[in-house]
Enzyme design. Structure first.
Site, PDB file in Angstrom:
ATOM      1  N   SER A 192      32.750 -18.586  27.160  1.00 44.40           N
ATOM      2  CA  SER A 192      31.759 -17.520  27.284  1.00 44.40           C
ATOM      3  C   SER A 192      32.165 -16.415  26.324  1.00 44.40           C
ATOM      4  O   SER A 192      33.329 -16.335  25.907  1.00 44.40           O
ATOM      5  CB  SER A 192      31.751 -16.981  28.730  1.00 44.40           C
ATOM      6  OG  SER A 192      31.052 -15.752  28.825  1.00 44.40           O
ATOM      7  N   TYR A 226      36.413 -13.245  36.195  1.00 43.82           N
ATOM      8  CA  TYR A 226      35.706 -14.177  35.306  1.00 43.82           C
ATOM      9  C   TYR A 226      36.183 -14.011  33.869  1.00 43.82           C
ATOM     10  O   TYR A 226      36.465 -14.991  33.183  1.00 43.82           O
ATOM     11  CB  TYR A 226      34.199 -13.924  35.414  1.00 43.82           C
ATOM     12  CG  TYR A 226      33.346 -14.843  34.576  1.00 43.82           C
ATOM     13  CD1 TYR A 226      33.212 -16.190  34.901  1.00 43.82           C
ATOM     14  CD2 TYR A 226      32.656 -14.363  33.461  1.00 43.82           C
ATOM     15  CE1 TYR A 226      32.417 -17.036  34.147  1.00 43.82           C
ATOM     16  CE2 TYR A 226      31.862 -15.192  32.695  1.00 43.82           C
ATOM     17  CZ  TYR A 226      31.752 -16.532  33.042  1.00 43.82           C
ATOM     18  OH  TYR A 226      30.967 -17.363  32.286  1.00 43.82           O
TER      19      TYR A 226
END
Length: 251
Positions: free
Chosen positions: A135, A148
């Site tokens: 990501s 995250y």
């Protein structure tokens, strides 16, 4: 180049029944790869496997023992796509230890387990492709997504280090880093913002799109294109890389 550049190769895609994972699986299938889809949602797996005429196995990638049994059943494969993941949004002060461990288990440690199981066969055949779906959160910080971001930064580190270890073996290890992508995950995040703040979901989606200088959400097929490129035989010189699919958000 052949219109089936992955013909004769087999691939395992974790989290392959939905969203980015399904888009990746579909693209690999279109390019000729034989597929096995892994995921926790049995109904979604059945639907995806039927659509792609491929195999599927219900498995929890955070359960090391289950993964070992699953990979033993799958046997030989050439390509591993570590796509399974999820995001949690919380202020750091409200982030519980269980939240932290869950984010690392799913977004980082699972890729360690799957890669550990896949590598021996790839090394024996002196050919393989591992692609980790990371990501932009692996390359920059986002407020309220500490765990995250930490996990995805770790996944980038794993990618780079393992790529160096395997550089002379015929195995490549790369990452793809999407920005905010038009998937159920973003839709759920928008709904959560609506429920907690009163802002409507459309405004929340527009907020996510605003991170992208192109002012739009990335499409799953755009991520799939980048992954498929890294899997091809012609991509042998690509290893240790983090391909960013984010419209210029990170340069």
């Amino acid at each position: 180049m052949s219109d089936k550049p992955l013909k004769g190769l087999s691939a395992v895609v974790t989290g392959g029944a939905k969203g980015i994972g399904f888009a990746i699986a579909r693209r690999l299938w279109q390019e000729g790869a034989d597929l096995v889809l892994l995921g926790r949602d049995a109904a979604a797996l059945d639907s995806a496997a039927e659509a792609l005429d491929c195999s599927q196995v219900a498995a929890d990638v955070t359960d090391a023992a289950s993964l070992e049994r699953t990979f033993g059943l799958i046997g030989h494969f050439d390509i591993l796509i570590n796509n399974a993941g999820a995001a949690l949004t919380k202020p750091f002060g409200k982030l519980e230890p269980d939240d932290w461990h869950a984010m690392l288990a799913l977004n980082l440690t699972a890729a360690y387990h799957t890669s550990r199981l896949a590598l021996p066969g790839m090394l024996a055949r002196r050919w393989g492709r591992i692609v980790n779906v990371a990501s932009t959160a692996g390359l920059k910080g986002y407020a309220y997504a500490t765990a995250y971001c930490a996990a995805k930064h770790g996944l980038i580190g794993l990618t780079r280090a393992l790529a160096l270890e395997t550089a002379k073996t015929g195995v490549t290890v790369n990452a793809v880093c999407p920005g905010f992508t038009d998937t159920d995950l973003v839709a759920r995040a928008a709904d959560l913002i609506e429920s907690k703040t009163g802002r409507n979901a459309a405004d929340a989606r527009a907020h996510f799109a605003s991170y992208n200088p192109q002012d739009r959400l990335i499409q799953p097929d755009e991520v799939a294109d980048a992954v498929a490129f890294l899997c091809r035989r012609e991509a042998a010189a690509m290893t240790g890389q983090s391909l960013i699919v984010a419209g210029g958000e990170v340069m």
